[in-house]
Design an enzyme around this catalytic site. Structure first.
Site, PDB file in Angstrom:
ATOM      1  N   HIS A 158     -25.230  -3.990  -0.858  1.00  0.00           N
ATOM      2  CA  HIS A 158     -26.317  -4.014  -1.834  1.00  0.00           C
ATOM      3  C   HIS A 158     -26.915  -5.409  -1.975  1.00  0.00           C
ATOM      4  O   HIS A 158     -26.206  -6.419  -1.893  1.00  0.00           O
ATOM      5  CB  HIS A 158     -25.818  -3.542  -3.199  1.00  0.00           C
ATOM      6  CG  HIS A 158     -25.451  -2.091  -3.239  1.00  0.00           C
ATOM      7  ND1 HIS A 158     -26.399  -1.093  -3.252  1.00  0.00           N
ATOM      8  CD2 HIS A 158     -24.242  -1.460  -3.252  1.00  0.00           C
ATOM      9  CE1 HIS A 158     -25.799   0.090  -3.284  1.00  0.00           C
ATOM     10  NE2 HIS A 158     -24.489  -0.108  -3.293  1.00  0.00           N
ATOM     11  N   CYS A 206     -10.548  16.815  20.457  1.00  0.00           N
ATOM     12  CA  CYS A 206      -9.642  15.679  20.673  1.00  0.00           C
ATOM     13  C   CYS A 206      -8.465  15.630  19.700  1.00  0.00           C
ATOM     14  O   CYS A 206      -7.501  14.900  19.939  1.00  0.00           O
ATOM     15  CB  CYS A 206     -10.410  14.360  20.603  1.00  0.00           C
ATOM     16  SG  CYS A 206     -11.116  13.993  18.976  1.00  0.00           S
ATOM     17  N   SER A 236     -19.160   0.726  -7.368  1.00  0.00           N
ATOM     18  CA  SER A 236     -20.347   0.076  -6.797  1.00  0.00           C
ATOM     19  C   SER A 236     -20.861  -1.017  -7.745  1.00  0.00           C
ATOM     20  O   SER A 236     -20.932  -0.790  -8.962  1.00  0.00           O
ATOM     21  CB  SER A 236     -21.451   1.112  -6.576  1.00  0.00           C
ATOM     22  OG  SER A 236     -22.585   0.521  -6.016  1.00  0.00           O
ATOM     23  N   CYS A 253     -11.933  11.672  23.344  1.00  0.00           N
ATOM     24  CA  CYS A 253     -12.972  12.218  22.461  1.00  0.00           C
ATOM     25  C   CYS A 253     -14.286  12.263  23.228  1.00  0.00           C
ATOM     26  O   CYS A 253     -14.872  11.223  23.527  1.00  0.00           O
ATOM     27  CB  CYS A 253     -13.114  11.364  21.205  1.00  0.00           C
ATOM     28  SG  CYS A 253     -14.470  11.869  20.113  1.00  0.00           S
ATOM     29  N   ILE A 303     -13.352  -1.427  -9.808  1.00  0.00           N
ATOM     30  CA  ILE A 303     -14.228  -1.889  -8.732  1.00  0.00           C
ATOM     31  C   ILE A 303     -14.961  -0.694  -8.128  1.00  0.00           C
ATOM     32  O   ILE A 303     -14.591  -0.155  -7.085  1.00  0.00           O
ATOM     33  CB  ILE A 303     -13.438  -2.665  -7.662  1.00  0.00           C
ATOM     34  CG1 ILE A 303     -12.520  -3.713  -8.319  1.00  0.00           C
ATOM     35  CG2 ILE A 303     -14.385  -3.329  -6.680  1.00  0.00           C
ATOM     36  CD1 ILE A 303     -13.248  -4.759  -9.130  1.00  0.00           C
ATOM     37  N   SER A 349     -20.758   4.916   0.049  1.00  0.00           N
ATOM     38  CA  SER A 349     -22.079   4.890   0.674  1.00  0.00           C
ATOM     39  C   SER A 349     -22.247   3.801   1.723  1.00  0.00           C
ATOM     40  O   SER A 349     -23.264   3.778   2.422  1.00  0.00           O
ATOM     41  CB  SER A 349     -23.160   4.730  -0.398  1.00  0.00           C
ATOM     42  OG  SER A 349     -23.100   5.789  -1.333  1.00  0.00           O
ATOM     43  N   LYS A 403     -26.794   4.924  -9.006  1.00  0.00           N
ATOM     44  CA  LYS A 403     -27.933   4.477  -8.201  1.00  0.00           C
ATOM     45  C   LYS A 403     -28.690   5.661  -7.627  1.00  0.00           C
ATOM     46  O   LYS A 403     -29.739   5.491  -7.012  1.00  0.00           O
ATOM     47  CB  LYS A 403     -27.449   3.560  -7.074  1.00  0.00           C
ATOM     48  CG  LYS A 403     -26.913   2.217  -7.580  1.00  0.00           C
ATOM     49  CD  LYS A 403     -26.469   1.347  -6.421  1.00  0.00           C
ATOM     50  CE  LYS A 403     -26.054  -0.043  -6.910  1.00  0.00           C
ATOM     51  NZ  LYS A 403     -24.880  -0.010  -7.767  1.00  0.00           N
ATOM     52  N   CYS A 433     -18.131  17.735  17.045  1.00  0.00           N
ATOM     53  CA  CYS A 433     -17.108  18.786  16.917  1.00  0.00           C
ATOM     54  C   CYS A 433     -16.051  18.448  15.874  1.00  0.00           C
ATOM     55  O   CYS A 433     -15.170  19.260  15.605  1.00  0.00           O
ATOM     56  CB  CYS A 433     -16.461  19.070  18.269  1.00  0.00           C
ATOM     57  SG  CYS A 433     -15.124  17.940  18.723  1.00  0.00           S
ATOM     58  N   GLU A 457       0.862  -1.194   0.000  1.00  0.00           N
ATOM     59  CA  GLU A 457       0.000   0.000   0.000  1.00  0.00           C
ATOM     60  C   GLU A 457       0.890   1.232   0.000  1.00  0.00           C
ATOM     61  O   GLU A 457       1.824   1.333   0.791  1.00  0.00           O
ATOM     62  CB  GLU A 457      -0.909  -0.007   1.223  1.00  0.00           C
ATOM     63  CG  GLU A 457      -1.633   1.293   1.502  1.00  0.00           C
ATOM     64  CD  GLU A 457      -2.458   1.793   0.315  1.00  0.00           C
ATOM     65  OE1 GLU A 457      -2.304   2.981  -0.041  1.00  0.00           O
ATOM     66  OE2 GLU A 457      -3.227   0.998  -0.250  1.00  0.00           O
TER      67      GLU A 457
END
Length: 493
Positions: free
Chosen positions: A54, A448, A343, A406, A341, A50, A255, A443, A36
């Protein structure tokens, strides 16, 4: 990373697709490495979408999207408990507000049945409004999909990655791919700033950069165009507004702009769909936000806009042709694409991983099942959800549980420390936020944020100036600022 490390499979990309593939391949006696380029996994499309599981009625029958969506949905039902995933099976409604849209819903119903989606049915106006009283009074009916749900995409990617690491996969972050070594037309190695590793196969799961990785290997067979989607997130205090995932009747490219709950009790609206050229452009725009507000109000007219706490955008990896690209390269032997890749990519991820494993098997890789494979990742239960007795017990064991960092989300210092030191642990402020929700409340980190920064510096044993917000160069603090000479002159006048 040692120069010329030998591997069976290198996975390029640490999003939901790459981590799901890593977990699937960890079931076999293989040497697998995931690379990565950013300091954390899942910082691209996976962190800004989202978050819908599905049902699978939208994709056209016979496409990879249709097949893998339904299979992925079923797999999440199977693996949610063993991976401790945050999934709520809310069901979804596709809402029609005119007769033309009602006819489109009938088409979706038949398409979904053809795709093998269970439990689909049409609901009348009265049935829909009984479930969702805040829907538009123009509602005529809806398509109900009980197998749909909502989830935490980043949490799923972390769980996949942690399971993969637990079962022998090596995840190397801040390690971009710079090139490939070839031998007789076949990939034999991957070049990175940390050295080169020998590889029998490379899985291209690089999201919006999958075409760049493909071209780097000599394959220009597809193109990825980023498609921006903008969102607005609302405070938990308005969580009673809706109960299910609410879709409009879809268009040819999207969609549509939906209104949906999240697994943590917020509500969001979005996304729109804007094809752009810049693969780094995740800025929200006044026009885009106005578009999603108007679209969402078509479904839920009384949106509590005063309760909005943040807005954000994400980029989908839209491939030429529209369907997922999951196949061996026709140009470069040993290169397997898991590209385009968009939705329903989140839903399809575990099924994509199965398909990639099958492709590797067909391409000649020995796939011996690993007898020691352990599928379980313990579920993380936030401190705020524990009983008073459980909280007191933890504080007695570790006083850091008694320090709330937090306030909005009641996240303790002990939880932040654990998130930093867990497998594939947090290395950035946003990495802590996504794992613990510190900074995701009302906030938005105003209280935090500085404290999380100090904890990161302490636990990683780095100076404050080396703490990053999220991406590779997102440093927040500097030892000194170079002031141009002309600025000094202007300021002194």
């Amino acid at each position: 990373m040692a120069d010329k490390m030998k591997t069976d499979v290198v996975i390029v990309g640490g999003g939901i697709t790459g981590t799901a593939i890593a977990r699937e391949l960890s079931k076999y006696e293989l040497k697998v490495v995931l690379l990565e380029k950013e300091p954390d996994i899942a910082v691209g499309t996976t962190k800004a979408n989202s978050a819908i599981v599905h049902a699978g009625f939208d994709a056209h029958p016979g496409t990879l999207k249709a097949t893998l969506n339904v299979r992925g949905n079923a797999l999440y039902h199977q693996i949610a408990d063993e991976l401790g995933l945050d999934i709520k099976w809310t069901g979804s409604l596709v809402v029609a507000v005119n007769e033309e849209e009602m006819r489109s819903l009938e088409e979706l119903l038949e398409r979904g049945r053809g795709n093998g989606v269970p439990g689909l049915k049409m609901l009348s106006r009265d049935e829909v409004l009984a479930q969702e009283p805040n829907l538009s009074q123009a509602t005529l009916g809806a398509l109900w999909a009980p197998s749909a749900g909502i989830m935490l995409p980043f949490g799923a990617a972390v769980a996949f990655a942690q399971s993969a690491v637990k079962n022998g996969v090596q995840v190397i972050r801040e390690c971009p791919v710079k090139g490939f070594t070839m031998k007789n037309g076949r990939i034999s190695g991957v070049r990175t700033p940390r050295g080169e590793m020998a590889a029998s196969f490379v899985i291209n799961a690089a999201g919006i950069h999958a075409d760049d990785i493909s071209r780097l290997a000599g394959d220009s067979s597809f193109e990825i165009k980023p498609r921006k989607g903008e969102y607005i997130l609302f405070d938990k205090k308005v969580s009673a507004l809706i109960n299910n995932v609410l879709f409009p009747t879809p268009t040819k490219v999207s969609k549509g702009i939906l209104v949906s709950p999240t697994v943590h009790g917020n509500i969001f609206i979005g996304p729109n769909a804007q094809d752009i050229d810049d693969k780094e452009d995740v800025a929200t725009t006044p026009d885009g936000l106005a578009e999603i507000i108007a679209g969402a109000q078509r479904l839920v007219p009384r949106l509590p806009l005063g309760a909005a706490i943040t807005q954000f955008s994400g980029l989908r990896a839209a491939a030429t042709g529209g369907d997922f690209i999951i196949r061996p390269s026709a140009v470069v032997a040993g290169l397997i694409h898991a590209a385009g890749i968009q939705s329903p990519g989140l839903t399809s991820a575990p099924a994509i991983a199965e398909l990639v494993a099958d492709i590797l098997r067909r391409e000649g890789l020995a796939m011996k099942p690993k007898a020691s494979f352990d599928p379980v990742v313990p579920r993380y239960i936030p401190f705020r959800e524990l009983s008073a007795e459980e909280k007191q017990r933890l504080i007695a064991l570790n006083p850091l549980y008694g320090r709330v960092i937090c306030r909005c989300e009641t996240v303790t210092e002990a939880e932040i420390v654990a998130a930093i030191h867990s497998p594939c642990g947090a290395r950035t402020i946003d990495g802590v936020k996504r794992r613990t929700r510190a900074g995701m409340g009302r906030c938005q980190g105003g209280f935090c944020g500085p404290r999380v920064t100090a904890i990161l510096a302490r636990e990683l044993n780095i100076p404050i100036t080396q703490v990053r917000k999220d991406m590779l160069e997102s440093y927040l603090f500097y030892d000194k600022i170079e002031i141009p000479a002309d600025c000094e002159v202007a300021c002194s006048e």
